[in-house]
Design a protein around this motif. Sequence first.
Motif, PDB file in Angstrom:
ATOM      1  N   GLY A 107     -42.148  24.911-108.078  1.00 36.61           N
ATOM      2  CA  GLY A 107     -43.527  25.388-108.016  1.00 36.61           C
ATOM      3  C   GLY A 107     -44.480  24.294-108.458  1.00 36.61           C
ATOM      4  O   GLY A 107     -44.161  23.107-108.428  1.00 36.61           O
ATOM      5  N   ASN A 108     -45.640  24.701-108.904  1.00 34.25           N
ATOM      6  CA  ASN A 108     -46.676  23.747-109.310  1.00 34.25           C
ATOM      7  C   ASN A 108     -46.385  23.152-110.683  1.00 34.25           C
ATOM      8  O   ASN A 108     -45.844  23.828-111.569  1.00 34.25           O
ATOM      9  N   ALA A 109     -46.778  21.903-110.859  1.00 34.80           N
ATOM     10  CA  ALA A 109     -46.717  21.291-112.186  1.00 34.80           C
ATOM     11  C   ALA A 109     -47.553  22.109-113.163  1.00 34.80           C
ATOM     12  O   ALA A 109     -48.577  22.695-112.790  1.00 34.80           O
ATOM     13  N   LEU A 110     -47.099  22.172-114.403  1.00 31.05           N
ATOM     14  CA  LEU A 110     -47.739  22.907-115.501  1.00 31.05           C
ATOM     15  C   LEU A 110     -47.681  24.421-115.322  1.00 31.05           C
ATOM     16  O   LEU A 110     -48.404  25.158-115.991  1.00 31.05           O
ATOM     17  N   THR A 111     -46.789  24.907-114.448  1.00 31.94           N
ATOM     18  CA  THR A 111     -46.529  26.344-114.366  1.00 31.94           C
ATOM     19  C   THR A 111     -46.002  26.831-115.719  1.00 31.94           C
ATOM     20  O   THR A 111     -45.047  26.259-116.259  1.00 31.94           O
ATOM     21  N   PRO A 112     -46.598  27.880-116.302  1.00 27.99           N
ATOM     22  CA  PRO A 112     -46.124  28.385-117.600  1.00 27.99           C
ATOM     23  C   PRO A 112     -44.732  28.997-117.506  1.00 27.99           C
ATOM     24  O   PRO A 112     -44.383  29.631-116.506  1.00 27.99           O
ATOM     25  N   VAL A 113     -43.937  28.816-118.560  1.00 32.82           N
ATOM     26  CA  VAL A 113     -42.592  29.377-118.660  1.00 32.82           C
ATOM     27  C   VAL A 113     -42.526  30.233-119.924  1.00 32.82           C
ATOM     28  O   VAL A 113     -43.024  29.837-120.984  1.00 32.82           O
ATOM     29  N   TYR A 114     -41.898  31.407-119.800  1.00 29.62           N
ATOM     30  CA  TYR A 114     -41.853  32.385-120.886  1.00 29.62           C
ATOM     31  C   TYR A 114     -40.406  32.679-121.294  1.00 29.62           C
ATOM     32  O   TYR A 114     -39.482  32.602-120.481  1.00 29.62           O
ATOM     33  N   SER A 115     -40.220  33.058-122.542  1.00 30.52           N
ATOM     34  CA  SER A 115     -38.902  33.452-123.022  1.00 30.52           C
ATOM     35  C   SER A 115     -38.560  34.853-122.509  1.00 30.52           C
ATOM     36  O   SER A 115     -39.346  35.785-122.691  1.00 30.52           O
ATOM     37  N   PHE A 116     -37.393  35.000-121.886  1.00 30.00           N
ATOM     38  CA  PHE A 116     -37.016  36.296-121.299  1.00 30.00           C
ATOM     39  C   PHE A 116     -36.559  37.296-122.360  1.00 30.00           C
ATOM     40  O   PHE A 116     -36.519  38.504-122.102  1.00 30.00           O
ATOM     41  N   MET A 117     -36.215  36.811-123.565  1.00 30.60           N
ATOM     42  CA  MET A 117     -35.861  37.698-124.673  1.00 30.60           C
ATOM     43  C   MET A 117     -36.072  36.930-125.967  1.00 30.60           C
ATOM     44  O   MET A 117     -36.369  35.736-125.964  1.00 30.60           O
ATOM     45  N   ASP A 118     -35.960  37.620-127.085  1.00 31.13           N
ATOM     46  CA  ASP A 118     -36.102  36.950-128.376  1.00 31.13           C
ATOM     47  C   ASP A 118     -35.092  35.803-128.486  1.00 31.13           C
ATOM     48  O   ASP A 118     -33.958  35.903-127.988  1.00 31.13           O
ATOM     49  N   ALA A 119     -35.515  34.736-129.145  1.00 22.23           N
ATOM     50  CA  ALA A 119     -34.668  33.552-129.230  1.00 22.23           C
ATOM     51  C   ALA A 119     -35.080  32.727-130.437  1.00 22.23           C
ATOM     52  O   ALA A 119     -36.061  33.020-131.119  1.00 22.23           O
ATOM     53  N   LYS A 120     -34.327  31.674-130.668  1.00 20.50           N
ATOM     54  CA  LYS A 120     -34.745  30.637-131.602  1.00 20.50           C
ATOM     55  C   LYS A 120     -34.402  29.284-130.987  1.00 20.50           C
ATOM     56  O   LYS A 120     -33.509  29.185-130.136  1.00 20.50           O
ATOM     57  N   ILE A 121     -35.143  28.279-131.398  1.00 26.38           N
ATOM     58  CA  ILE A 121     -34.915  26.942-130.876  1.00 26.38           C
ATOM     59  C   ILE A 121     -33.554  26.429-131.361  1.00 26.38           C
ATOM     60  O   ILE A 121     -33.313  26.333-132.560  1.00 26.38           O
ATOM     61  N   HIS A 122     -32.682  26.124-130.431  1.00 28.91           N
ATOM     62  CA  HIS A 122     -31.407  25.498-130.785  1.00 28.91           C
ATOM     63  C   HIS A 122     -31.592  23.994-130.926  1.00 28.91           C
ATOM     64  O   HIS A 122     -31.176  23.392-131.922  1.00 28.91           O
ATOM     65  N   SER A 123     -32.250  23.379-129.925  1.00 29.23           N
ATOM     66  CA  SER A 123     -32.450  21.935-129.935  1.00 29.23           C
ATOM     67  C   SER A 123     -33.385  21.551-128.797  1.00 29.23           C
ATOM     68  O   SER A 123     -33.688  22.368-127.919  1.00 29.23           O
ATOM     69  N   PHE A 124     -33.839  20.313-128.802  1.00 26.15           N
ATOM     70  CA  PHE A 124     -34.742  19.836-127.755  1.00 26.15           C
ATOM     71  C   PHE A 124     -34.678  18.314-127.728  1.00 26.15           C
ATOM     72  O   PHE A 124     -34.285  17.675-128.715  1.00 26.15           O
ATOM     73  N   ALA A 125     -35.050  17.729-126.575  1.00 24.13           N
ATOM     74  CA  ALA A 125     -34.990  16.274-126.436  1.00 24.13           C
ATOM     75  C   ALA A 125     -35.738  15.862-125.186  1.00 24.13           C
ATOM     76  O   ALA A 125     -36.004  16.692-124.290  1.00 24.13           O
ATOM     77  N   ASN A 126     -36.068  14.592-125.114  1.00 27.63           N
ATOM     78  CA  ASN A 126     -36.585  14.001-123.886  1.00 27.63           C
ATOM     79  C   ASN A 126     -35.456  13.167-123.289  1.00 27.63           C
ATOM     80  O   ASN A 126     -35.198  12.046-123.711  1.00 27.63           O
ATOM     81  N   ASN A 127     -34.773  13.736-122.289  1.00 31.02           N
ATOM     82  CA  ASN A 127     -33.665  13.054-121.622  1.00 31.02           C
ATOM     83  C   ASN A 127     -34.243  12.192-120.507  1.00 31.02           C
ATOM     84  O   ASN A 127     -34.251  12.564-119.338  1.00 31.02           O
ATOM     85  N   ASN A 128     -34.736  11.031-120.910  1.00 30.75           N
ATOM     86  CA  ASN A 128     -35.617  10.225-120.067  1.00 30.75           C
ATOM     87  C   ASN A 128     -34.846   9.205-119.243  1.00 30.75           C
ATOM     88  O   ASN A 128     -34.961   7.993-119.433  1.00 30.75           O
TER      89      ASN A 128
END
Length: 231
Positions: A107-128
């Motif tokens: 879809g379009n760049a900057l399309t918002p993404v939502y959590s489908f259920m309650d969650a917590k952040i496990h991890s994140f990174a820039n895999n560049n």
Amino acid sequence: MSITNASIINKLLIKHNHTFASIVDFDKKYESVLNLDFTAQNTSLTAEIINNTHLFCEYINAALLANNAKFGVGGYLEHRTVYARSKHFDGEEGEPRRLHLGVDIWGNALTPVYSFMDAKIHSFANNNNFGDYGATIILEHELDEYKFYSLYGHLSLQSLAGLNKGKEIKKGTHFCDFGVPDENGHWPPHLHFQLMTTMDGKQGDYPGVGKFSEKELWANKIPDANLLLRF
């Protein structure tokens, strides 16, 4: 509870499907989606297009426009030719990786993404790396006491701002956006959405493409994300 079989999560996704929030803004009463094929059977997707990010973006945009579709979707356990565009998917020896493990939402760049259920952040990174996820977020979930994970790849770099491991994300929260090609691994704007039964000790990354010869192995580890999408 720790598990290794995706079939258990698949059954839970069907059981609880009515409780999940939409991952992207989509009204199936008034909007349509396009199933996109990235296998060798799609002869309109030439090597020239695949190897040129600008042409690839134009191809996706034209397909969506021609079909009056807000999003393009597909890819779970699809044997794709498009990964030939990047050495990131070539093994040092033997079989290259071509089996797509998640579901893509184009879809379009900057399309918002939502959590489908309650969650917590496990991890994140820039895999560049060229062809990689770019900005990536992995959430941890629990459903009927079973733990599993969801991965969001090809995001905007801004999506990583202010995150910390363990941060709670409530159902329906807008927590990230589709990235532009310069931030998302040089792909047309889209979300790689994938579920995993285990993280195998990884942080901020998890294979989104595997070897086709190992399809059965991956099918036992990667639940079918189509079971919770509302398209």
